[in-house]
Enzyme design. Sequence first.
Site, PDB file in Angstrom:
ATOM      1  N   ASP A  14       0.744  -1.243  -0.076  1.00 48.12           N
ATOM      2  CA  ASP A  14      -0.023   0.112  -0.088  1.00 48.12           C
ATOM      3  C   ASP A  14       0.916   1.345   0.117  1.00 48.12           C
ATOM      4  O   ASP A  14       0.574   2.355   0.934  1.00 48.12           O
ATOM      5  CB  ASP A  14      -0.841   0.059   1.234  1.00 48.12           C
ATOM      6  N   ASP A  53      -4.455  -0.854  -1.805  1.00 45.22           N
ATOM      7  CA  ASP A  53      -5.912  -0.843  -1.257  1.00 45.22           C
ATOM      8  C   ASP A  53      -6.705  -0.021  -2.401  1.00 45.22           C
ATOM      9  O   ASP A  53      -6.174   0.935  -2.975  1.00 45.22           O
ATOM     10  CB  ASP A  53      -5.830  -0.002  -0.114  1.00 45.22           C
ATOM     11  N   HIS A  55     -10.879   0.479  -2.921  1.00 47.44           N
ATOM     12  CA  HIS A  55     -12.303   0.530  -2.343  1.00 47.44           C
ATOM     13  C   HIS A  55     -13.095   1.294  -3.500  1.00 47.44           C
ATOM     14  O   HIS A  55     -12.794   2.193  -4.045  1.00 47.44           O
ATOM     15  CB  HIS A  55     -12.280   1.250  -1.202  1.00 47.44           C
ATOM     16  N   HIS A  59     -17.751   2.134   0.191  1.00 48.26           N
ATOM     17  CA  HIS A  59     -17.204   1.051   1.071  1.00 48.26           C
ATOM     18  C   HIS A  59     -17.591   0.862   2.514  1.00 48.26           C
ATOM     19  O   HIS A  59     -17.653   1.779   3.074  1.00 48.26           O
ATOM     20  CB  HIS A  59     -15.529   0.966   0.882  1.00 48.26           C
ATOM     21  N   HIS A  88     -11.092   6.525   1.549  1.00 42.27           N
ATOM     22  CA  HIS A  88      -9.770   6.507   1.018  1.00 42.27           C
ATOM     23  C   HIS A  88      -9.447   5.526   0.064  1.00 42.27           C
ATOM     24  O   HIS A  88     -10.464   4.640  -0.292  1.00 42.27           O
ATOM     25  CB  HIS A  88      -8.706   6.165   2.356  1.00 42.27           C
ATOM     26  N   LYS A 113      -6.817  -5.077  -2.839  1.00 47.09           N
ATOM     27  CA  LYS A 113      -7.677  -5.578  -2.079  1.00 47.09           C
ATOM     28  C   LYS A 113      -8.841  -4.401  -1.358  1.00 47.09           C
ATOM     29  O   LYS A 113      -8.676  -3.373  -1.518  1.00 47.09           O
ATOM     30  CB  LYS A 113      -7.072  -6.047  -0.727  1.00 47.09           C
ATOM     31  N   CYS A 158      -2.180  -3.137   7.692  1.00 46.03           N
ATOM     32  CA  CYS A 158      -1.993  -3.834   6.182  1.00 46.03           C
ATOM     33  C   CYS A 158      -0.711  -4.915   6.342  1.00 46.03           C
ATOM     34  O   CYS A 158      -0.551  -6.036   5.853  1.00 46.03           O
ATOM     35  CB  CYS A 158      -2.124  -3.132   4.895  1.00 46.03           C
TER      36      CYS A 158
HETATM   37  C1  VGL Z   1      -4.960   0.293   5.669  1.00 46.29           C
HETATM   38  C2  VGL Z   1      -6.838   1.037   7.140  1.00 46.29           C
HETATM   39  C3  VGL Z   1      -7.579   0.919   5.935  1.00 46.29           C
HETATM   40  C4  VGL Z   1      -3.579  -0.075   5.333  1.00 46.29           C
HETATM   41  C5  VGL Z   1      -5.747   0.024   4.514  1.00 46.29           C
HETATM   42  O1  VGL Z   1      -3.151   0.238   4.242  1.00 46.29           O
HETATM   43  O2  VGL Z   1      -2.807  -0.454   6.284  1.00 46.29           O
HETATM   44  N1  VGL Z   1      -5.245   0.761   6.912  1.00 46.29           N
HETATM   45  N2  VGL Z   1      -7.053   0.638   4.646  1.00 46.29           N
HETATM   46 ZN    ZN Z   2      -8.497   0.615   3.224  1.00 43.18          ZN
END
Ligand code: VGL
Ligand code: ZN
Length: 217
Positions: A14, A53, A55, A59, A88, A113, A158
């Site tokens: 990410d 990430d 979404h 979401h 996000h 994801k 993550c």
């Molecule tokens: C993440 C919160 C929500 C991450 C992703 O990349 O750690 N944290 N979505």
């Molecule tokens: Zn996320």
Amino acid sequence: MRIDPATDIMGVVDVQPTFMPGGELAVVEGDAVVPVVNRVLAGCFDHAFATQDWHPPGHSSFASSHPGRKPFETIQMPYGPQILWPDHALQGSRNAAFHPELDIAKVEVIIRKGFRRELDSYSTFFENDRKTTTGLAAWLQARGFRRVFLAGLATDFCVAWSAEDAVRLGFEVVVIEDACRGIGLPGQDGTTTLDAARRNLSGMGVGFVISNELTAD
Ligand code: VGL
Ligand code: ZN
């Protein structure tokens, strides 16, 4: 620590502007991981995968999808507790792309994801129900990788959930600490989600290194 480029792989988690200063879910110093990841990837590894990430609007992990709820509250989902986040990593948005300076030349697989509206996904192996697979484990096994080095954002979500799943799946796991940054939400008795993640991962046998301790053959 010596890297075996044939059986070691780097996982870049990410590294997206949405998780960096100025982004929707900014991690303090999130952008500082980019040069470290680039240096380690260029100098030590032949193979890498990356996660993104990703979404859809509305979401279920977004606080805005739950009237009356605010970011960083926890709600109960059918698959368990879920922290609510600011909107996000919106699919196709500029901030959901890889950071423009991230060198993805060695990235052979990209795992996206969190694209199912009703199910969040922190780990690169399983979504948050911890059952729905991304298929990455089978890919790593088929390719003969045995040890996974993780870097990216966020250490306590993550990265940590990916590390935990990787151990459970039988991989050796090493977190490159200076190539990660965490969110650090307040937890129980003065600790943060970062403290909890470090303690939990150490207890599972996950290794921690800093990037200049890594050498390649
Ligand atoms: C993440 C919160 C929500 C991450 C992703 O990349 O750690 N944290 N979505
Ligand atoms: Zn996320």
